[in-house]
Design an enzyme around this catalytic site. Structure first.
Site, PDB file in Angstrom:
ATOM      1  N   PHE A   5      -8.229  18.253 -88.960  1.00 30.73           N
ATOM      2  CA  PHE A   5      -8.372  18.430 -87.517  1.00 30.73           C
ATOM      3  C   PHE A   5      -7.968  17.117 -86.857  1.00 30.73           C
ATOM      4  CE2 PHE A   5     -11.206  17.377 -83.975  1.00 30.73           C
ATOM      5  CZ  PHE A   5     -11.040  18.456 -83.131  1.00 30.73           C
ATOM      6  N   PRO A  31      -3.411   6.825 -80.988  1.00 27.85           N
ATOM      7  CA  PRO A  31      -3.535   5.381 -80.771  1.00 27.85           C
ATOM      8  C   PRO A  31      -4.082   5.049 -79.376  1.00 27.85           C
ATOM      9  CG  PRO A  31      -1.457   5.882 -81.854  1.00 27.85           C
ATOM     10  CD  PRO A  31      -2.095   7.198 -81.547  1.00 27.85           C
ATOM     11  N   GLY A  46      -8.868   7.655 -77.946  1.00 26.26           N
ATOM     12  CA  GLY A  46      -9.955   7.743 -78.915  1.00 26.26           C
ATOM     13  C   GLY A  46     -11.140   8.417 -78.249  1.00 26.26           C
ATOM     14  N   PHE A  90     -17.131   7.954 -85.857  1.00 26.45           N
ATOM     15  CA  PHE A  90     -16.262   9.145 -85.756  1.00 26.45           C
ATOM     16  C   PHE A  90     -17.015  10.360 -85.210  1.00 26.45           C
ATOM     17  CE2 PHE A  90     -16.116  10.303 -90.656  1.00 26.45           C
ATOM     18  CZ  PHE A  90     -17.447  10.672 -90.633  1.00 26.45           C
ATOM     19  N   GLU A  91     -16.252  11.363 -84.877  1.00 27.92           N
ATOM     20  CA  GLU A  91     -16.752  12.562 -84.165  1.00 27.92           C
ATOM     21  C   GLU A  91     -17.387  12.150 -82.830  1.00 27.92           C
ATOM     22  OE1 GLU A  91     -17.751  15.879 -86.110  1.00 27.92           O
ATOM     23  OE2 GLU A  91     -17.112  15.247 -88.107  1.00 27.92           O
ATOM     24  N   GLY A  92     -16.833  11.116 -82.225  1.00 27.15           N
ATOM     25  CA  GLY A  92     -17.322  10.599 -80.946  1.00 27.15           C
ATOM     26  C   GLY A  92     -18.234   9.411 -81.173  1.00 27.15           C
ATOM     27  N   ALA A  93     -17.840   8.244 -80.651  1.00 27.16           N
ATOM     28  CA  ALA A  93     -18.681   7.049 -80.806  1.00 27.16           C
ATOM     29  C   ALA A  93     -20.050   7.320 -80.160  1.00 27.16           C
ATOM     30  CB  ALA A  93     -18.006   5.847 -80.154  1.00 27.16           C
ATOM     31  N   ASP A 107     -22.076   5.565 -78.585  1.00 30.48           N
ATOM     32  CA  ASP A 107     -22.263   5.004 -77.248  1.00 30.48           C
ATOM     33  C   ASP A 107     -21.788   5.980 -76.174  1.00 30.48           C
ATOM     34  OD1 ASP A 107     -22.357   2.099 -78.617  1.00 30.48           O
ATOM     35  OD2 ASP A 107     -20.646   3.261 -79.338  1.00 30.48           O
TER      36      ASP A 107
HETATM   37  C1  LIG Z   1     -12.849   7.312 -91.301  1.00 31.88           C
HETATM   38  C2  LIG Z   1     -12.473   7.970 -90.015  1.00 31.88           C
HETATM   39  C3  LIG Z   1     -12.189   9.318 -89.987  1.00 31.88           C
HETATM   40  C4  LIG Z   1     -11.809   9.929 -88.797  1.00 31.88           C
HETATM   41  N1  LIG Z   1     -11.463  11.252 -88.807  1.00 31.88           N
HETATM   42  C5  LIG Z   1     -10.952  11.815 -87.689  1.00 31.88           C
HETATM   43  C6  LIG Z   1     -10.432  13.143 -87.717  1.00 31.88           C
HETATM   44  O1  LIG Z   1     -10.479  13.823 -88.745  1.00 31.88           O
HETATM   45  N2  LIG Z   1      -9.870  13.633 -86.600  1.00 31.88           N
HETATM   46  C7  LIG Z   1      -9.790  12.903 -85.431  1.00 31.88           C
HETATM   47  O2  LIG Z   1      -9.270  13.409 -84.439  1.00 31.88           O
HETATM   48  N3  LIG Z   1     -10.291  11.652 -85.371  1.00 31.88           N
HETATM   49  C8  LIG Z   1     -10.853  11.084 -86.471  1.00 31.88           C
HETATM   50  N4  LIG Z   1     -11.328   9.798 -86.424  1.00 31.88           N
HETATM   51  C9  LIG Z   1     -11.254   9.060 -85.175  1.00 31.88           C
HETATM   52  C10 LIG Z   1     -12.597   8.916 -84.478  1.00 31.88           C
HETATM   53  O3  LIG Z   1     -13.065  10.158 -84.027  1.00 31.88           O
HETATM   54  C11 LIG Z   1     -12.421   7.890 -83.350  1.00 31.88           C
HETATM   55  O4  LIG Z   1     -12.273   6.653 -83.988  1.00 31.88           O
HETATM   56  C12 LIG Z   1     -13.597   7.849 -82.402  1.00 31.88           C
HETATM   57  O5  LIG Z   1     -13.602   8.997 -81.586  1.00 31.88           O
HETATM   58  C13 LIG Z   1     -13.601   6.609 -81.497  1.00 31.88           C
HETATM   59  O6  LIG Z   1     -12.347   6.376 -80.920  1.00 31.88           O
HETATM   60  P1  LIG Z   1     -11.658   4.930 -81.038  1.00 31.88           P
HETATM   61  O7  LIG Z   1     -11.725   4.518 -82.456  1.00 31.88           O
HETATM   62  O8  LIG Z   1     -10.334   4.998 -80.396  1.00 31.88           O
HETATM   63  O9  LIG Z   1     -12.613   3.970 -80.230  1.00 31.88           O
HETATM   64  P2  LIG Z   1     -12.442   3.522 -78.695  1.00 31.88           P
HETATM   65  O10 LIG Z   1     -12.365   4.705 -77.811  1.00 31.88           O
HETATM   66  O11 LIG Z   1     -11.383   2.503 -78.600  1.00 31.88           O
HETATM   67  O12 LIG Z   1     -13.855   2.823 -78.461  1.00 31.88           O
HETATM   68  C14 LIG Z   1     -14.243   1.640 -79.151  1.00 31.88           C
HETATM   69  C15 LIG Z   1     -15.708   1.379 -78.890  1.00 31.88           C
HETATM   70  O13 LIG Z   1     -15.882   1.118 -77.481  1.00 31.88           O
HETATM   71  C16 LIG Z   1     -17.107   1.641 -77.043  1.00 31.88           C
HETATM   72  N5  LIG Z   1     -16.831   2.641 -75.976  1.00 31.88           N
HETATM   73  C17 LIG Z   1     -15.677   3.298 -75.720  1.00 31.88           C
HETATM   74  N6  LIG Z   1     -15.809   4.106 -74.647  1.00 31.88           N
HETATM   75  C18 LIG Z   1     -17.061   3.990 -74.228  1.00 31.88           C
HETATM   76  C19 LIG Z   1     -17.827   4.591 -73.177  1.00 31.88           C
HETATM   77  N7  LIG Z   1     -17.296   5.504 -72.332  1.00 31.88           N
HETATM   78  N8  LIG Z   1     -19.128   4.260 -73.047  1.00 31.88           N
HETATM   79  C20 LIG Z   1     -19.692   3.349 -73.892  1.00 31.88           C
HETATM   80  N9  LIG Z   1     -19.019   2.739 -74.902  1.00 31.88           N
HETATM   81  C21 LIG Z   1     -17.728   3.049 -75.072  1.00 31.88           C
HETATM   82  C22 LIG Z   1     -17.784   2.279 -78.264  1.00 31.88           C
HETATM   83  O14 LIG Z   1     -18.648   1.325 -78.839  1.00 31.88           O
HETATM   84  C23 LIG Z   1     -16.621   2.561 -79.189  1.00 31.88           C
HETATM   85  O15 LIG Z   1     -17.035   2.593 -80.547  1.00 31.88           O
HETATM   86  C24 LIG Z   1     -11.740   9.174 -87.604  1.00 31.88           C
HETATM   87  C25 LIG Z   1     -12.060   7.815 -87.635  1.00 31.88           C
HETATM   88  C26 LIG Z   1     -12.413   7.208 -88.818  1.00 31.88           C
HETATM   89  C27 LIG Z   1     -12.721   5.747 -88.815  1.00 31.88           C
END
Ligand SMILES: Cc1cc2nc3c(=O)[nH]c(=O)nc-3n(C[C@H](O)[C@H](O)[C@H](O)COP(=O)(O)OP(=O)(O)OC[C@H]3O[C@@H](n4cnc5c(N)ncnc54)[C@H](O)[C@@H]3O)c2cc1C
Lengths: 83, 490
Positions: free
Chosen positions: B125, B130, B133, B364-367, B369
């Site tokens: 899924f 990039p 997120g 993952f699955e939504g940070a 925070d």
């Molecule tokens: C091992 C692994 C497996 C994954 N598998 C999948 C998958 O199968 N499919 C898929 O689609 N994605 C997948 N992901 C991606 C994952 O869902 C995203 O990494 C996650 O949603 C966070 O997005 P980002 O990394 O871009 O963090 P960013 O959006 O850049 O955010 C970084 C940090 O900033 C803070 N932050 C950001 N926005 C806010 C806000 N509005 N309020 C407060 N704090 C905030 C949080 O602390 C967050 O952790 C995977 C990631 C990993 C590491």
């Protein structure tokens, strides 16, 4: 008849939904027709309250489900403010 | 540690869980999987032969047609043995196939479900990109209509099961499609589709056996029948799919925590210092009891979540479960490691791996925070439509008072103050967990359960007080950071 208020409300709605401003109609439902969820519709009402400088609370907006009801809410609160 | 329980045909599910546990005890070597950064194909095949890839898929297409709650039990058992295995299967059952099962056409079902149910085809899924997120409205990967075909261009990141998946559910931007100017849609993509390529494997802190890759759409062309569900309605479908994914992920956290607690109980019972076992010290007993209480509440919240039939209620519960269980599992794993002393830091003990594996569950699955802010929003709305009456439990009233105070001060502006909503969400997850734990204890009436629920309630009360101390004044944080120097405008 559309007023400036109608147009301003619709303009704000268009910032939040995946529908063109010209395609937003008063009878449309925020959720089913415009794809908003309960949270984004609250965000909209919050933007409206700020934009029109209205003192609106959550309890006032519980029944606002359509574009027309949103416009009506703004009009009622503007009238209250003017009174 | 006891396991998750459900009301479904207990016999069938219990037998499946027993077989699964026996298979995992024999075939799953978590440390070897971590070292090789790969799950042996014999393990995946064995899980397929047990029917685990078809647990939630319709019986008509070779699945077992079991519920989300039953699938949670399966994932929980797998996570006791290895989190990478649990994530690979859990993702397939939740994010990977839920969209197809719920929104797919009969032709799409017939084409893919049989192989997905047997495990011959594993599902993935993809939403993350990039530049998108946490903010899923920022998707750049775009599909446009070209006659009877769709042309897709863009890049996706961090796709679990990416290296070996046979079917990808991919969220893309589809301006204009289905009448939605800024709509998103879901596409079903196969690895052999023209212009589509799976990228290299990521090197990670933990969860190394779980594949994580990027995806590239270089002017890929897909037949139009690869659209899943209504075009332009991707955001709404994603909510449901993510609710399933988060619930299953939370169940995995329960399994990891159960493993860590079992280890901590066994170790502190046999390790002698100061002339007696560590577990004879009251300070250690309190910590062990708090670990068990947290785990008891995690399980209760997962089961309460999986039992929600209404989509909105499932979405809200899954937010709370995801955050509560990922934080809880991290806390439990860290505490269990600590109670092992130096041994905990040594890989052979197995806890170092659990600590590394669990870390990503807060991201993952939504940070977390971000999800807490959403949970705070939902709670405010809930309280506006269903006020808490004077006869409600003290904890519910404390949460409602906090929400009311926030609203009275900020009115609707609160919906645009994420820091305050986050604080409310942090309190809400604890109250929901405590509610679920209390209901569970009252259902069994076991003295241990009642004591565990009481500990959870105490912690929930502290969590509400801590959250309610949130200050509205953000200026001090901005000053402390010196935002101008970072080049960020508040
Ligand atoms: C091992 C692994 C497996 C994954 N598998 C999948 C998958 O199968 N499919 C898929 O689609 N994605 C997948 N992901 C991606 C994952 O869902 C995203 O990494 C996650 O949603 C966070 O997005 P980002 O990394 O871009 O963090 P960013 O959006 O850049 O955010 C970084 C940090 O900033 C803070 N932050 C950001 N926005 C806010 C806000 N509005 N309020 C407060 N704090 C905030 C949080 O602390 C967050 O952790 C995977 C990631 C990993 C590491």
């Amino acid at each position: 008849m559309t007023t400036d208020i109608d147009a301003r409300v619709i303009h704000l709605i268009a910032q939040l939904v995946p529908v063109k401003e010209k395609d937003i109609k008063p009878e449309q439902r925020l959720r089913d027709d415009l794809g908003m969820d309960s949270v984004s519709s609250m965000e909209l009402l919050s933007m409206l309250a700020e934009d029109f400088e209205l003192d609106v609370g959550i309890e006032d907006v519980a029944d606002v489900h359509t574009v027309a009801a949103t416009i009506e809410l703004v009009k009622v609160f503007l009238a209250k403010k003017a009174a | 540690m006891q396991a998750l329980t459900t009301d479904t045909d207990g016999g069938v599910v219990d037998a499946l869980l027993e077989q699964t546990a026996r298979f995992c005890a024999r075939e799953v070597d978590a440390r070897a999987i971590d070292a090789a950064a790969q799950i042996p194909s014999a393990v995946l095949e064995g899980l397929g032969a047990l029917g685990l890839f078809g647990v939630t898929l319709p019986e008509a297409h070779g699945g077992a047609g079991l519920s989300l709650a039953d699938a949670c039990r399966v994932v929980e058992v797998l996570a006791r043995f290895d989190r990478s295995v649990a994530v690979s299967v859990g993702l397939h059952l939740g994010l990977g196939t839920r969209g197809l099962v719920r929104y797919g056409t009969p032709a799409q079902h017939a084409r893919w479900l049989p192989a997905l149910a047997s495990g011959a085809c594993v599902a993935a899924f993809s939403t993350t990109e990039p530049g998108a997120g946490s903010d899923l409205s920022a998707l750049r990967t775009t599909a446009t209509e070209d006659g009877e075909r769709l042309r897709v261009s863009g890049e996706k990141s961090y796709v679990t099961n990416g290296a070996f998946a046979g079917l990808f559910t991919v969220a893309v931007s589809t301006p204009g499609l289905g009448g939605a100017q800024r709509g998103q849609s879901l596409l079903l993509v196969e690895p052999t589709d023209a212009g589509f390529a799976v990228q290299r494997e990521e090197h990670k802190l933990g969860l190394k056996g779980s594949s994580t890759t990027g995806l590239l759409f270089d002017d890929a062309t897909l037949p139009r029948d690869r659209l899943l569900g209504e075009p332009g309605q991707g955001a709404r479908m994603l909510q449901h799919i993510l609710s399933w994914g988060r619930t299953l992920m939370s169940a995995g956290c329960c399994g990891g925590a159960a493993f860590a607690i079992d280890k901590a109980l066994a170790h502190t019972a046999q390790r002698t210092q100061f002339g007696r076992p560590l577990a004879a010290l009251d300070v250690v007993q309190e910590r062990l009891a708090r670990l068990r209480a947290r785990h008891f509440a995690m399980e209760a919240l997962v089961m309460a979540t999986a039992a929600q039939a209404d989509d909105d209620a499932l979405a809200t519960h899954s937010l709370a479960a995801k955050v509560f269980c990922s934080e809880g599992a991290g806390f439990v794993a860290d505490e269990a490691l600590q109670l092992h002393g130096a041994l905990g830091f040594i890989e052979d003990t197995g806890l170092a791996l659990v600590v590394r594996d669990v870390r990503v569950t807060r991201i993952f699955e939504g940070a977390n925070d971000v999800l807490l802010t959403h949970l705070g929003q939902s709670e405010l709305l809930r309280l506006a439509t269903k006020p808490v009456d004077a006869g409600a439990p003290a904890l519910d009233r404390a949460l409602a008072d906090f929400a009311r105070a926030l609203h009275d001060t900020h009115r609707l502006r609160i919906f645009r103050a994420p820091r305050l909503l986050h604080a409310l969400g942090a309190a809400t997850q604890w109250v929901m967990a405590s509610r679920a734990a209390t209901a569970r204890a009252h259902h069994t009436m076991q003295p241990t359960h009642l004591a565990l629920a009481q500990l959870v309630e105490q912690e929930a009360r502290s969590a509400v007080s801590r959250a309610a101390a949130v200050t509205a004044d953000a200026a001090v944080f901005q000053q402390a950071l010196g935002l101008e120097r970072l080049g960020v405008t508040p």
